[in-house]
Write an enzyme that holds these catalytic residues in place. Structure first.
Site, short mmCIF file in Angstrom:
data_model
loop_
_atom_site.label_atom_id
_atom_site.label_comp_id
_atom_site.label_asym_id
_atom_site.label_seq_id
_atom_site.Cartn_x
_atom_site.Cartn_y
_atom_site.Cartn_z
N TYR A 182 1.73 1.67 13.62
CA TYR A 182 2.29 2.61 12.64
C TYR A 182 2.12 4.04 13.15
O TYR A 182 1.07 4.38 13.66
CB TYR A 182 1.49 2.62 11.34
CG TYR A 182 1.18 1.34 10.65
CD1 TYR A 182 1.78 1.07 9.44
CD2 TYR A 182 0.26 0.44 11.15
CE1 TYR A 182 1.47 -0.08 8.74
CE2 TYR A 182 -0.05 -0.72 10.47
CZ TYR A 182 0.56 -0.97 9.26
OH TYR A 182 0.26 -2.10 8.58
N HIS A 229 0.82 -1.21 0.00
CA HIS A 229 0.00 0.00 0.00
C HIS A 229 0.85 1.26 0.00
O HIS A 229 1.97 1.27 0.51
CB HIS A 229 -0.90 0.04 1.25
CG HIS A 229 -1.78 -1.16 1.38
ND1 HIS A 229 -2.05 -1.74 2.59
CD2 HIS A 229 -2.44 -1.91 0.45
CE1 HIS A 229 -2.85 -2.78 2.42
NE2 HIS A 229 -3.10 -2.90 1.13
N LYS A 233 6.01 6.45 6.96
CA LYS A 233 5.52 5.60 8.04
C LYS A 233 6.69 5.16 8.92
O LYS A 233 7.80 4.96 8.43
CB LYS A 233 4.86 4.32 7.50
CG LYS A 233 3.65 4.52 6.65
CD LYS A 233 3.15 3.19 6.12
CE LYS A 233 1.98 3.37 5.18
NZ LYS A 233 1.55 2.10 4.59
N ASP A 292 -6.58 -6.31 -1.64
CA ASP A 292 -5.16 -6.54 -1.96
C ASP A 292 -5.00 -7.51 -3.13
O ASP A 292 -4.09 -7.36 -3.94
CB ASP A 292 -4.42 -7.04 -0.72
CG ASP A 292 -4.22 -5.95 0.32
OD1 ASP A 292 -4.55 -4.77 0.04
OD2 ASP A 292 -3.75 -6.27 1.43
#
Length: 174
Positions: free
Chosen positions: A132, A62, A72, A168
């Protein structure tokens, strides 16, 4: 914190320096000042957690497209993951290269993922949790991705894929 630049330009493995005593330890996990000194994106606007029931679960790859690209900082807080990032910046000398790093609750390593990278992971244990810190809010119109089995990237996942979302599964190839 100990910062080790990976072979992908701008991506770092970050190891907390543990200050230990008879109680256990204390460690710094994030510092705006330290990120800024290294030229990393120090903005954090959102923190997310992902819980995964089954070993072999795969999430990704992603990213968000401009104008909402995101950096991130990824850490495994329970269990273990094989964390993968792929450089999708066309002007980068490491364009279309990827690395995988094992992040576990025991090794406490973190992976800094710069803007312009795709990110995904596969769980190596049941009941795995991933945290995250993200530099940009989620913008559904900018959400994108690349298929986990893209032949151009040719990522070597450590386990057979046990669980994969329909989203996905339907991501495009490069």
């Amino acid at each position: 914190m100990i910062y080790t630049e990976t072979e992908l330009q701008g991506a770092f493995i970050i190891e907390p320096e543990l200050l230990e005593d008879d109680r256990g330890f204390f460690a710094l996990l994030w510092s705006r000042k330290e990120f800024s000194l290294r030229g990393l994106n120090e903005q954090v606007v959102q923190a997310n957690v992902s819980f995964n029931k089954q070993s072999g679960t795969l999430r990704g790859l992603h990213f968000q497209i401009e104008p909402h690209q995101e950096a991130k900082l990824v850490r495994c807080t329970a269990g273990a993951i094989y964390d993968v990032i792929a450089d999708l910046r066309p002007a980068s000398p490491t364009f279309r290269r990827w690395i995988g790093v094992e992040l576990t609750s025991r090794n406490r390593l973190m992976l800094y993922v710069p803007e312009g990278f795709a990110h995904g992971f596969q769980t190596l244990k049941d009941d795995t949790e991933v945290a995250y810190q993200i530099s940009e809010y989620h913008h559904p119109e900018s959400a994108s991705g690349v298929r986990w089995d893209d032949p151009v990237l040719n990522i070597k996942w450590p386990l057979p894929v046990a669980v994969l979302s329909e989203r996905d599964r339907g991501l495009p190839l490069l």
